[in-house]
Design an enzyme around this catalytic site. Structure first.
Site, short mmCIF file in Angstrom:
data_model
loop_
_atom_site.label_atom_id
_atom_site.label_comp_id
_atom_site.label_asym_id
_atom_site.label_seq_id
_atom_site.Cartn_x
_atom_site.Cartn_y
_atom_site.Cartn_z
N PHE A 1 0.99 -1.16 -0.03
CA PHE A 1 -0.18 0.07 0.00
C PHE A 1 0.77 1.31 -0.02
CE2 PHE A 1 0.00 2.33 4.02
CZ PHE A 1 0.95 1.37 4.74
N LYS A 2 2.14 1.22 0.34
CA LYS A 2 2.81 2.44 0.50
C LYS A 2 3.03 3.01 -0.77
CE LYS A 2 5.37 1.51 4.70
NZ LYS A 2 4.99 0.19 5.17
#
Ligand SMILES: *Cc1c(COP(=O)(O)O)cnc(C)c1O
Length: 434
Positions: free
Chosen positions: A106-107
């Site tokens: 998700f980063k």
């Protein structure tokens, strides 16, 4: 929008300054001066809007007129240019998969948004910018891909030799172009300490425009709200009640973005902070005492944080009212054994493969639902299981399929420069790129 320093409320900066500086005096985190509200009509009819339009409406108040509307449209469209599906695992638990971006975690979302904002702000500045980061694994890959091939920006990443996984290493070292990977004979702490020295070195700062891509930067934190809206858009198709939202947490930036969206009007029945053995926040929620600890190594290693840096933002959101905070957030701490068992059980029962971080979230959610029957919600799937093949394959006794993006990446050649834990070697590289 102005942002104030949580350590010194007198220091106020605009979006551009907060994005370029990363943090304020005394290493204080920036926080928005007001919490812009979503229109009710927008929130209850999300299906009528495209993902790009939702992302734009989510971000525009925070950016104001510092980036022209059409440029911000392009930036947010590129930020969410991959699938973010909400999938049902069981009757009561769904998962929003945030791992279909270039580095399968998700980063990517925060890194893509931040890199494009920075590139916009610096494009007329004439000087080439050097983004310098130390990484223990995941952050470096997301930053490298976020900044890849952006004009006017070089990225220099330091990582500890032989201490990142093979996939992580390829994500750092195989891109080339404006991404330089330095393989350091030493530990992650050595990498960090060299980076710190570079930021305070006069000659380097005179000759280069150095900046960091720190995870507490508002331009990485704020865009994380977007996928809570995208998940809700899909949730509203088949559910009436507001979801319980469970977030695998380490530095608490991700859950803090969800809470911010909630304070702006996003419906959420409850929030769950899912932690591994690093249980500082679950303990705080019981005792009202926040006691930082030394980080403990676990299977969900991206959450091995003993002093979560974003938690001050959560306290600020709740106006430091412990009772209100405790009413909205529950915390659970899940050990490695339970993490492994949950991966196995969910695979056997539902044929869904959790990574260790999502497993911590699933186990926490199950516990909460047992204590609060009849409710439903979703967990955040923060990483693709293939990033943690040892734990996952051991738990389910099956090999996992490698996604296509990764197959291509693994075929590419690793390009690095090896340096010792010696500041002079880093200085030489930064000044001459060789
Ligand atoms: C960084 C990370 C987390 C923790 O997110 P925070 O915002 O630091 O709480 C969880 N899962 C994965 C896979 C991560 O990379």
């Amino acid at each position: 929008m102005k942002y104030y320093n949580l350590k010194d409320n007198q220091e106020k900066v605009d979006f551009k300054t907060a994005t370029i500086k990363g943090q304020g005096k005394d290493k204080g985190l920036f926080f928005p001066e007001n919490i812009p509200q979503f229109e009710k009509d927008f929130i209850s009819n999300l299906q009528q809007y495209s993902d790009q339009e939702i992302a734009y409406r989510c971000m525009r108040d925070f950016v104001g007129d510092e980036i022209p509307a059409e440029v911000l449209h392009d930036i947010v469209s590129e930020t969410v240019s991959f699938d973010i599906p909400l999938k049902k695992i069981s009757d009561s638990i769904s998962v929003v998969e945030l791992f279909h971006g270039p580095t399968l975690a998700f980063k990517d979302i925060g890194a893509r948004f931040m890199s494009r904002c920075l590139s916009y702000f610096l494009k007329d500045n004439g000087k080439k910018v050097t983004v310098l980061v130390a990484t223990s694994g995941d952050t470096g890959g997301a930053v490298a891909h976020g900044f890849y091939d952006l004009p006017g920006i070089d990225v220099v990443i330091l990582y500890p030799k032989n201490r990142v996984s093979p996939v992580q290493e390829k994500q750092l070292t195989a891109l080339g172009k404006n991404i330089y990977a330095l393989e350091l004979n030493g530990t992650f702490d050595d990498c960090q300490s060299l980076v710190k020295q570079a930021f305070s070195d006069e000659e380097i700062n005179n000759r280069l425009f150095l900046t960091s891509a720190n995870s507490i930067n508002i331009a990485r934190w704020l865009p994380q709200q977007i996928y809570y809206l995208l998940a809700l858009k899909q949730w509203q198709v088949y559910e009436r009640e507001a979801p319980v939202i469970c977030v695998p947490s380490g530095n608490f930036g991700n859950i803090c973005a969800g809470l911010l969206a909630h304070f702006r009007g996003l419906p959420a029945g409850h929030f769950i902070a899912a932690c591994n053995a690093n249980d500082i926040v679950p303990e705080y929620l019981k005792t009202n005492n926040l006691i930082p600890q030394k980080a403990i190594a676990t299977l969900s290693n991206a959450m091995d944080v003993g002093d979560p840096s974003n938690f001050v933002r959560i306290l600020e959101l709740f106006g430091h009212q412990f009772n209100a905070l405790q009413h909205k957030i529950s915390g659970y701490s899940i050990d490695d054994q339970k993490t492994m068992n949950t991966i196995r059980e969910v695979y056997e029962k539902y044929k869904y493969i959790l990574d260790p971080h999502a497993s911590v979230a699933f186990a926490s959610m199950e516990q909460y639902l047992k204590e609060n029957p009849g409710r439903k919600g979703f967990i955040l799937g923060t990483a693709h299981p293939v990033k943690f093949p040892d734990a996952v394959e051991n738990a389910i006794q099956t090999e996992i399929d490698i996604p296509e993006v990764l197959e291509d990446l693994m075929k590419k050649e690793k390009k690095t420069v090896e340096i010792n834990s010696d500041f002079e070697e880093l200085r030489r590289f930064l000044l001459h790129k060789k």
